[in-house]
Write a protein that holds these residues in place. Structure first.
Motif, PDB file in Angstrom:
ATOM      1  N   GLU A  71       3.865  -5.635  -0.131  1.00 16.86           N
ATOM      2  CA  GLU A  71       4.537  -4.346  -0.259  1.00 16.86           C
ATOM      3  C   GLU A  71       3.963  -3.579  -1.448  1.00 16.86           C
ATOM      4  O   GLU A  71       3.926  -4.097  -2.574  1.00 16.86           O
ATOM      5  CB  GLU A  71       6.036  -4.541  -0.439  1.00 16.86           C
ATOM      6  CG  GLU A  71       6.819  -3.242  -0.416  1.00 16.86           C
ATOM      7  CD  GLU A  71       8.316  -3.469  -0.447  1.00 16.86           C
ATOM      8  OE1 GLU A  71       9.055  -2.460  -0.448  1.00 16.86           O
ATOM      9  OE2 GLU A  71       8.744  -4.644  -0.471  1.00 16.86           O
ATOM     10  N   GLN A  72       3.481  -2.368  -1.196  1.00 18.26           N
ATOM     11  CA  GLN A  72       2.878  -1.530  -2.235  1.00 18.26           C
ATOM     12  C   GLN A  72       3.380  -0.097  -2.075  1.00 18.26           C
ATOM     13  O   GLN A  72       3.178   0.523  -1.029  1.00 18.26           O
ATOM     14  CB  GLN A  72       1.344  -1.539  -2.146  1.00 18.26           C
ATOM     15  CG  GLN A  72       0.689  -2.890  -2.369  1.00 18.26           C
ATOM     16  CD  GLN A  72      -0.817  -2.834  -2.210  1.00 18.26           C
ATOM     17  OE1 GLN A  72      -1.373  -1.783  -1.903  1.00 18.26           O
ATOM     18  NE2 GLN A  72      -1.469  -3.967  -2.418  1.00 18.26           N
ATOM     19  N   ASP A  73       4.030   0.430  -3.129  1.00 15.39           N
ATOM     20  CA  ASP A  73       4.476   1.824  -3.154  1.00 15.39           C
ATOM     21  C   ASP A  73       5.311   2.181  -1.927  1.00 15.39           C
ATOM     22  O   ASP A  73       5.138   3.241  -1.314  1.00 15.39           O
ATOM     23  CB  ASP A  73       3.286   2.782  -3.279  1.00 15.39           C
ATOM     24  CG  ASP A  73       2.462   2.520  -4.535  1.00 15.39           C
ATOM     25  OD1 ASP A  73       3.072   2.109  -5.547  1.00 15.39           O
ATOM     26  OD2 ASP A  73       1.228   2.717  -4.480  1.00 15.39           O
ATOM     27  N   GLY A  74       6.176   1.286  -1.525  1.00 13.79           N
ATOM     28  CA  GLY A  74       7.062   1.554  -0.403  1.00 13.79           C
ATOM     29  C   GLY A  74       6.437   1.336   0.953  1.00 13.79           C
ATOM     30  O   GLY A  74       7.093   1.574   1.974  1.00 13.79           O
ATOM     31  N   LEU A  75       5.182   0.898   1.006  1.00 19.80           N
ATOM     32  CA  LEU A  75       4.498   0.604   2.272  1.00 19.80           C
ATOM     33  C   LEU A  75       4.178  -0.879   2.356  1.00 19.80           C
ATOM     34  O   LEU A  75       3.983  -1.553   1.338  1.00 19.80           O
ATOM     35  CB  LEU A  75       3.206   1.418   2.395  1.00 19.80           C
ATOM     36  CG  LEU A  75       3.342   2.931   2.487  1.00 19.80           C
ATOM     37  CD1 LEU A  75       1.968   3.585   2.488  1.00 19.80           C
ATOM     38  CD2 LEU A  75       4.129   3.339   3.737  1.00 19.80           C
ATOM     39  N   THR A 128      -1.507  -0.268   7.069  1.00 18.77           N
ATOM     40  CA  THR A 128      -0.259   0.071   6.387  1.00 18.77           C
ATOM     41  C   THR A 128       0.818   0.399   7.413  1.00 18.77           C
ATOM     42  O   THR A 128       0.539   0.874   8.533  1.00 18.77           O
ATOM     43  CB  THR A 128      -0.454   1.287   5.457  1.00 18.77           C
ATOM     44  OG1 THR A 128      -0.775   2.438   6.234  1.00 18.77           O
ATOM     45  CG2 THR A 128      -1.564   1.016   4.445  1.00 18.77           C
ATOM     46  N   GLU A 130       5.276   1.588   7.535  1.00 19.41           N
ATOM     47  CA  GLU A 130       6.497   1.913   6.811  1.00 19.41           C
ATOM     48  C   GLU A 130       7.535   0.799   6.932  1.00 19.41           C
ATOM     49  O   GLU A 130       8.447   0.724   6.118  1.00 19.41           O
ATOM     50  CB  GLU A 130       7.077   3.227   7.348  1.00 19.41           C
ATOM     51  CG  GLU A 130       6.170   4.425   7.119  1.00 19.41           C
ATOM     52  CD  GLU A 130       6.726   5.690   7.736  1.00 19.41           C
ATOM     53  OE1 GLU A 130       7.753   5.585   8.445  1.00 19.41           O
ATOM     54  OE2 GLU A 130       6.141   6.778   7.536  1.00 19.41           O
TER      55      GLU A 130
END
Length: 380
Positions: A71-75, A128, A130
């Protein structure tokens, strides 16, 4: 005036060109087999051996994305490498089989449900989403890539040093020697006696026997396989080395007798008559005079017979039947590799090239006798 003895023909250049063309045509398959034995299966499947020194472009099969999700920056991100080919460069890629070259390296493909994929020129991908993709099926990626020339010795390592392959090929190698050596020596011994009798001994119907031997040269091998196998089975020598030795002997005798007889007829008549006047028996003349003088013809036939029996598959299949594989010859072992390994052409090319090493060594060691034996009796 062009036909005056000692003057070169004006067509000498044509002869040289013809010989060069024939040599190239004979060498090309061997060179191709040798080059293919050092190439990978993907290279063999996508391009010919003559392109082995150039950059290879190929359409790779669909690759399902996989990797650890982070998980990176909400993605939710998954990164990885599409293929392991070192030096390969992606030219185009896509996510659908209907358009496999939709994107250039570095472009981002927008997928459904907020998902994206990008692939760079080195084959590294970044996926990526969501939402988490744990337990879900990730999309496929199609790539068109180019790679530099690549050669490997893994094929030979697998064939010669892998325990299963090396054991089966070594057993097939010695089985082939067991078949080939006696099947070469036996017809030479029989044909030498018969050729001497037809060349220098007077007896009724000798001319008919010579004509019969010449007629046997045109009898198809396949015509005699089944009757001969039935005979071998009836007398108890089928499905073994003795049966295949006798089969090769029978099929090789007509040419051996014809070749040796033509050579022996061309030997000086005075030598034979002087030996008879001195009290030599026919056997002494044969062993001490004829055989030493006939060595070029003997070696010439030995080359032919050795090559035929070493490369034979049909006779071995018919007369050397063994379900356990203990008497499998190399040609049959290569067929087994084709059946069990499917499309592993790099292994098959390596096995085929290994199998021709011995015939090549025999041919080059005895080639100087080949022409002398074949031209026997053509000039008086």
């Amino acid at each position: 005036m062009d036909n005056i003895a000692g003057k070169k023909s004006s067509l000498t250049w044509a002869v040289h060109i013809s010989v060069a063309v024939l040599v190239v045509l004979w060498l090309l398959p061997t060179v191709g087999l040798f080059v293919s034995s050092f190439r990978t299966g993907d290279q063999i499947a996508t391009s010919g051996w003559w392109k082995s020194l150039t950059t290879q472009q190929r359409q790779n099969p669909a690759i399902r994305l996989s990797g650890d999700e982070v998980e990176q920056d909400g993605l939710f991100v998954i990164e990885g490498q599409l293929f392991d080919a070192s030096g390969a460069e992606v030219q185009r890629w896509g996510t659908s089989s209907r358009d496999t070259e939709a994107y250039a390296p570095g472009e981002i493909a927008e997928l459904s449900k907020g998902r994206t994929v990008t692939v760079d020129a080195a084959g590294a991908f970044r996926f990526t989403s969501e939402a988490s993709q744990e337990g879900k099926r990730l999309p496929r990626v199609f790539t068109t890539a180019v790679s530099p020339p690549e050669f490997t010795t893994d094929n030979y390592n697998s064939m010669l040093f892998d325990e299963d392959n090396s054991e089966s090929m070594a057993r097939a190698f010695f089985n082939t020697l067991t078949v080939t050596i006696p099947a070469t020596i036996i017809p030479i011994l029989i044909a030498a006696f018969a050729a001497y009798a037809l060349a220098w001994m007077e007896f009724p119907a000798r001319a008919l026997l010579i004509a019969f031997v010449v007629a046997l040269l045109v009898v198809p091998l396949q015509l005699a396989l089944i009757p001969l196998l039935k005979l071998h089975l009836a007398i108890g020598i089928g499905k073994g080395y003795l049966g295949v030795w006798l089969a090769h002997t029978g099929f090789g005798l007509p040419l051996a007798i014809y070749l040796l007889r033509n050579y022996m007829v061309g030997l000086p008549h005075d030598i034979i008559e002087n030996a008879r006047v001195d009290g030599a028996t026919e056997f002494q003349i044969f062993t001490k005079i004829i055989l030493p003088l006939s060595f070029p013809a003997l070696a010439s036939f030995a080359i032919f017979q050795f090559l035929w029996t070493w490369n034979d598959l049909l006779v071995a299949k018919v007369f050397l039947i063994d379900a356990t594989g203990q008497t499998t010859v190399m040609t049959n072992q290569i067929v087994e590799l084709l059946g069990t390994r499917g499309g592993n052409w790099e292994i098959l090319a390596t096995a085929a090239f290994v199998s021709i090493a011995v015939p090549l060594a025999v041919f080059f060691a005895m080639q100087k006798y080949l022409v002398r034996g074949l031209l026997a009796g053509s000039v008086k």
